[in-house]
Design a protein around this motif. Structure first.
Motif, PDB file in Angstrom:
ATOM      1  N   ASN A   1       1.838  -0.460  10.511  1.00  0.00           N
ATOM      2  CA  ASN A   1       0.408  -0.686  10.749  1.00  0.00           C
ATOM      3  C   ASN A   1       0.101  -2.143  11.083  1.00  0.00           C
ATOM      4  O   ASN A   1      -1.065  -2.532  11.188  1.00  0.00           O
ATOM      5  CB  ASN A   1      -0.429  -0.229   9.548  1.00  0.00           C
TER       6      ASN A   1
ATOM      7  N   ASP B   1       0.120  -4.766   9.392  1.00  0.00           N
ATOM      8  CA  ASP B   1      -0.790  -5.393   8.432  1.00  0.00           C
ATOM      9  C   ASP B   1      -0.115  -5.459   7.075  1.00  0.00           C
ATOM     10  O   ASP B   1       0.547  -4.491   6.660  1.00  0.00           O
ATOM     11  CB  ASP B   1      -2.076  -4.549   8.345  1.00  0.00           C
TER      12      ASP B   1
ATOM     13  N   SER C   1       0.820  -1.212   0.000  1.00  0.00           N
ATOM     14  CA  SER C   1       0.000   0.000   0.000  1.00  0.00           C
ATOM     15  C   SER C   1       0.853   1.260   0.000  1.00  0.00           C
ATOM     16  O   SER C   1       0.411   2.319  -0.465  1.00  0.00           O
ATOM     17  CB  SER C   1      -0.944   0.001   1.204  1.00  0.00           C
TER      18      SER C   1
ATOM     19  N   PRO D   1      -4.172   1.090   9.284  1.00  0.00           N
ATOM     20  CA  PRO D   1      -4.259   0.177   8.134  1.00  0.00           C
ATOM     21  C   PRO D   1      -5.600   0.239   7.404  1.00  0.00           C
ATOM     22  O   PRO D   1      -5.733  -0.325   6.318  1.00  0.00           O
ATOM     23  CB  PRO D   1      -4.060  -1.202   8.762  1.00  0.00           C
TER      24      PRO D   1
ATOM     25  N   ASN E   1      -0.872  -4.675   4.141  1.00  0.00           N
ATOM     26  CA  ASN E   1      -2.040  -3.852   3.882  1.00  0.00           C
ATOM     27  C   ASN E   1      -2.587  -3.934   2.466  1.00  0.00           C
ATOM     28  O   ASN E   1      -3.800  -3.944   2.258  1.00  0.00           O
ATOM     29  CB  ASN E   1      -1.698  -2.408   4.239  1.00  0.00           C
TER      30      ASN E   1
ATOM     31  N   GLY F   1       6.742  -0.209   3.745  1.00  0.00           N
ATOM     32  CA  GLY F   1       5.751  -0.742   4.651  1.00  0.00           C
ATOM     33  C   GLY F   1       6.433  -1.646   5.653  1.00  0.00           C
ATOM     34  O   GLY F   1       7.585  -2.065   5.463  1.00  0.00           O
TER      35      GLY F   1
END
Length: 595
Positions: free
Chosen positions: A475, A477, A391, A547, A479, A441
């Motif tokens: 986060n 995650d 992401s 997230p 994502n 990320g």
């Protein structure tokens, strides 16, 4: 000289001065010869922590410098580890030479320790050239062909050197049957298509009322030419992800990125144009291009295999982007009707307001777009920006405004997770005077980033400018895949596969003697960037982000909307997902209203 010594000297004669690699007994003789060249000040060596990073760095070196990248690894597992980074080079069409060790020639075929059939292993990734050297004089044409093909074909090549050959005396090829005598002479090729093709292309472009330009990685050195063409034709310019640095985002008719990670102005540009000029790009997603038959097309690409690959073009020009556009410009007529251009500029102006509104929307605790929005206006001149897959690539693609002189890249065709930090390391080694920023990320950071930070800690003190910032969106995650599950599969987040452990990234930086910064307050994001950009050493900037802020596509289809709604009954974080999505959609529809 022995074979290994000749290998390094010949590579230097080709202009290859920096090698990324990791040692092993399969390349013992090559290691020793390399040390001699380093001691003499002839070669620079970057010792990575994992061979995959060496190949990624060599690929990024090729992207950022335009030169051939160079990496090496030992036999067996070391050679296997190179593959992912070499596929990155293959899919993004850049030249890299990989040197691989191998077990002794006498042992081959005996199921010896670390014996792998490297010739077969590499025949796809190095389909242009892979060779196992079996006789000392063979190393000359192996190096010459590997470098020339990597450079001219823009592809990875592989030289496999058995370890018992590495210390044998080198011998020049004999003037005898079966021997060949290769050379280093420069390659001069035709970069401009024939006049007939240029005139045919000009005829199509001159007839256009609504011209759309798509610039890719092959147009990175054609900035002035792209801008001249756009000005003459009154066109807008969209950019494929690898072409992000091709033209500045400050210009009002540059619509930004295209595709799933792209912008609404780029979507509108493609869907409303009547003429399409594609320059140096093999952008794969045809659904974001004009509908076949909607627009007449002209394509320019150095690789003929890319022509009419994504859109049925009327005229296909094989040639260098800058040189071909230079030859084409005198044949173009100025379009005095600027209504199309004004429409584009109006949509671009509105879009930047939408992005700001999205970035300023509240989240828990941080909106990831806010982190990128605050960085964008603070990007130093001539910065090098890298991004990882996931992401984070959405925010990199949309929210960062590129200015002239900046460089930017990521793993494009392969979209490999974990390439952002080795790309940043290679950018810094090639241009130590520039500020380098890697956008990561937490999934990519845990996969490869923590590894590369050790390499950064090993080399940073030799850089003339110590500024290298690794942004980590924490986060917990994976994502992008989580959102793909929601939007494409109509399923809620699968906790067992998507949730990842928390990790104190900023404290890890301090453990390595680097600087760590942590931010979880939206009002402190700007200050965190100021602190990072003024640091006297490399930095990990850890941002605790939400997230559930959706990476909205430029155009939401009915199918995507239905899938999203279908995912909600099984979504464990349903309330947060709905609230964040509503805020982002509202910001898109009414960018001038307050949150």
């Amino acid at each position: 000289m022995n074979v290994s010594e000749f290998l390094w000297k010949r590579l230097q004669e080709w202009g290859l001065k920096r090698a990324y690699g990791y040692p092993g007994d399969g390349v013992g003789g090559i290691d020793v010869a390399l040390q001699n060249e380093i001691d003499a000040g002839h070669l620079e060596y970057v010792q990575v922590r994992h061979e995959e990073m060496a190949a990624f760095m060599a690929t990024a070196h090729a992207k950022f410098t335009g030169q051939v990248g160079l990496c090496f690894a030992t036999s067996g597992p070391g050679a296997i580890h190179l593959l992912n980074g070499l596929y990155d080079a293959k899919l993004d069409h850049v030249g890299v030479v990989a040197i691989m060790g191998q077990q002794a020639r006498v042992a081959l075929g005996s199921n010896y320790q670390q014996e792998v059939d490297l010739q077969s292993l590499c025949k796809d990734v190095a389909s242009e050239y892979v060779i196992t050297v079996t006789e000392p004089s063979q190393i000359r044409h192996a190096v010459d062909r590997a470098v020339r093909i990597a450079r001219d074909k823009r592809a990875p090549t592989v030289i496999i050197v058995p370890n018992d050959l590495q210390l044998l005396p080198y011998a020049e090829p004999l003037m005898a049957h079966s021997f060949t005598h290769t050379g280093i002479g420069i390659t001069i090729n035709s970069k401009v298509p024939a006049e007939e093709g240029l005139r045919a292309a000009a005829e199509v472009l001159n007839a256009g009322k609504k011209v759309a330009i798509l610039a890719g990685a092959g147009a990175l050195d054609a900035t002035d030419e792209l801008l001249d063409v756009a000005e003459i034709l009154g066109a807008g310019i969209a950019k494929a992800l690898l072409g992000k640095a091709a033209v500045p985002d400050e210009l009002p008719y540059v619509t930004g990125s295209i595709g799933l990670l792209g912008t609404k102005p780029s979507w509108d540009l493609m869907k409303e144009c009547d003429t399409f000029l594609m320059v140096g790009s093999a952008f794969p997603y045809s659904e974001f291009l004009p509908k076949p038959g909607q627009a007449r097309g002209v394509q320019i690409d150095i690789n003929s295999a890319n022509l009419s690959l994504r859109y049925p073009m009327d005229v296909n020009l094989q040639g260098d982007s800058a040189a071909t556009l230079q030859a084409l410009i005198p044949l173009l007529r100025r379009n005095h009707d600027r209504s199309w251009r004004k429409q584009i500029e109006k949509e671009v102006e509105k879009w930047w307001k939408v992005l700001e509104k999205r970035a300023m929307a509240s989240a828990q605790p941080l909106n990831p777009q806010r982190v990128f929005w605050e960085l964008s206006s603070r990007l130093p001149e001539n910065a090098i920006i890298t991004a990882d897959s996931g992401s984070v690539a959405n925010w990199y693609a949309r929210d960062l405004k590129m200015r002239r002189g900046m460089k930017a890249s990521l793993s494009g065709g392969l979209a490999s997770l974990g390439a952002g930090t080795p790309y940043a390391m290679a950018g810094k080694m090639a241009f130590p005077e520039r500020t380098v920023i890697a956008c990561m990320g937490d999934g990519a950071m845990q996969m490869n980033g923590l590894n590369v930070m050790i390499t950064i800690s090993k080399y940073w003190k030799q850089w003339s400018n110590p500024k290298l910032i690794v942004l980590v969106l924490n986060n917990q995650d994976l994502n992008q895949v989580t959102w793909e599950e929601r939007i494409q599969l109509g399923k809620g987040k699968t906790e067992s596969t998507q949730s990842i452990p928390d990790f104190p990234y900023h404290k890890y930086a301090e453990l390595l003697g680097l600087k760590g910064i942590y931010v979880d307050d939206p009002e402190k994001v700007a200050a965190a960037w100021e602190e990072a950009l003024s640091a006297d050493r490399p930095v990990i900037l850890e941002a605790r982000t939400d997230p559930n802020v959706p990476p909205l596509p430029p155009h939401i289809t009915l199918q995507q909307a239905k899938a999203f709604l279908s995912s909600l009954p099984t979504e464990a974080e349903r309330s947060s997902v709905v609230r964040r999505s509503a805020k982002q959609i509202l910001a898109s529809l009414m960018p001038s209203r307050k949150s």
